[in-house]
Motif scaffolding. Sequence first.
Motif, PDB file in Angstrom:
ATOM      1  N   VAL A  43       0.848  -1.203   0.000  1.00 26.29           N
ATOM      2  CA  VAL A  43       0.000   0.000   0.000  1.00 26.29           C
ATOM      3  C   VAL A  43       0.880   1.249   0.000  1.00 26.29           C
ATOM      4  O   VAL A  43       0.654   2.193  -0.776  1.00 26.29           O
ATOM      5  CB  VAL A  43      -0.937   0.003   1.226  1.00 26.29           C
ATOM      6  N   ILE A  44       1.910   1.257   0.847  1.00 27.13           N
ATOM      7  CA  ILE A  44       2.824   2.400   0.925  1.00 27.13           C
ATOM      8  C   ILE A  44       3.512   2.623  -0.420  1.00 27.13           C
ATOM      9  O   ILE A  44       3.652   3.761  -0.886  1.00 27.13           O
ATOM     10  CB  ILE A  44       3.873   2.175   2.032  1.00 27.13           C
ATOM     11  N   THR A  46       2.426   1.972  -3.306  1.00 29.87           N
ATOM     12  CA  THR A  46       1.477   2.401  -4.327  1.00 29.87           C
ATOM     13  C   THR A  46       1.123   3.882  -4.212  1.00 29.87           C
ATOM     14  O   THR A  46       0.743   4.523  -5.197  1.00 29.87           O
ATOM     15  CB  THR A  46       0.182   1.555  -4.226  1.00 29.87           C
ATOM     16  N   LEU A  47       1.297   4.452  -3.023  1.00 25.12           N
ATOM     17  CA  LEU A  47       0.846   5.825  -2.768  1.00 25.12           C
ATOM     18  C   LEU A  47       1.529   6.893  -3.625  1.00 25.12           C
ATOM     19  O   LEU A  47       0.847   7.793  -4.135  1.00 25.12           O
ATOM     20  CB  LEU A  47       1.022   6.156  -1.274  1.00 25.12           C
ATOM     21  N   MET A  50       0.013   7.120  -7.080  1.00 27.49           N
ATOM     22  CA  MET A  50      -1.355   7.632  -6.974  1.00 27.49           C
ATOM     23  C   MET A  50      -1.340   9.139  -6.774  1.00 27.49           C
ATOM     24  O   MET A  50      -2.133   9.869  -7.387  1.00 27.49           O
ATOM     25  CB  MET A  50      -2.090   6.951  -5.813  1.00 27.49           C
ATOM     26  N   PHE A  51      -0.437   9.606  -5.932  1.00 28.40           N
ATOM     27  CA  PHE A  51      -0.328  11.040  -5.652  1.00 28.40           C
ATOM     28  C   PHE A  51       0.028  11.815  -6.916  1.00 28.40           C
ATOM     29  O   PHE A  51      -0.599  12.835  -7.237  1.00 28.40           O
ATOM     30  CB  PHE A  51       0.730  11.275  -4.567  1.00 28.40           C
ATOM     31  N   LEU A 102       8.484   3.014   0.655  1.00 27.71           N
ATOM     32  CA  LEU A 102       8.225   4.345   0.106  1.00 27.71           C
ATOM     33  C   LEU A 102       9.211   4.676  -1.015  1.00 27.71           C
ATOM     34  O   LEU A 102       8.830   5.238  -2.052  1.00 27.71           O
ATOM     35  CB  LEU A 102       8.314   5.388   1.212  1.00 27.71           C
TER      36      LEU A 102
END
Length: 208
Positions: A43-44, A46-47, A50-51, A102
Amino acid sequence: MQVDIDLQTVVMLHAGSLLAILLLVYRGIFRALKNWKILINLVISTLPAMFVGLFFEEQVEAVFSNVGFLPFFFVITAVFLLLSSLKDGEKSLDHMSARDALLIGLFQAIAILPGVSRSGMVLSAALLLDYRREESVTYTFLMAIPVLLGASLLKLRETSLTMNPAFLVSFLSSLVALVILKKVVLVRKLRWFADYCLVIAFLSFLLG
């Protein structure tokens, strides 16, 4: 009508690639489902993409419209592939830190740019962070799942879902390409892809 057909093809292309990845990395999926830390790290990772996609869409589209940038972006992929081809780490996904997740995600965000390979950047990031080669390949494949799934669902909202020959073509070509990629990484021949990117960069410079 033509637009609708094109959207169906896009959905089928994404779906075919997704199925190929699911078949190749199903053990990794079960492993992630058993280990909440891997899921959180995914999830981290993927952020960042997405941002960038949400807040810099216009800037990215402007870059896509300028083919003059292509040689430079192909070279970026080649450089990171060359650097990572020299690495042979020992770290496991089970102990990946949020910082590493990240950083890998930031590498994937760079791949939004044209000519920059998503799988190449994610794989390079994992290898440069000293993860084992097989672990790096697994994480690269796992990270592709939300990307392809999200892209498919977004396009599916704009069109109806019907079977398309593009699905089979995408599935078979993706399966072959991913098997080759995994083999190349494991036998330490990743620089082959780097050389390919440099050739494409040179050709795109000449044609541009």
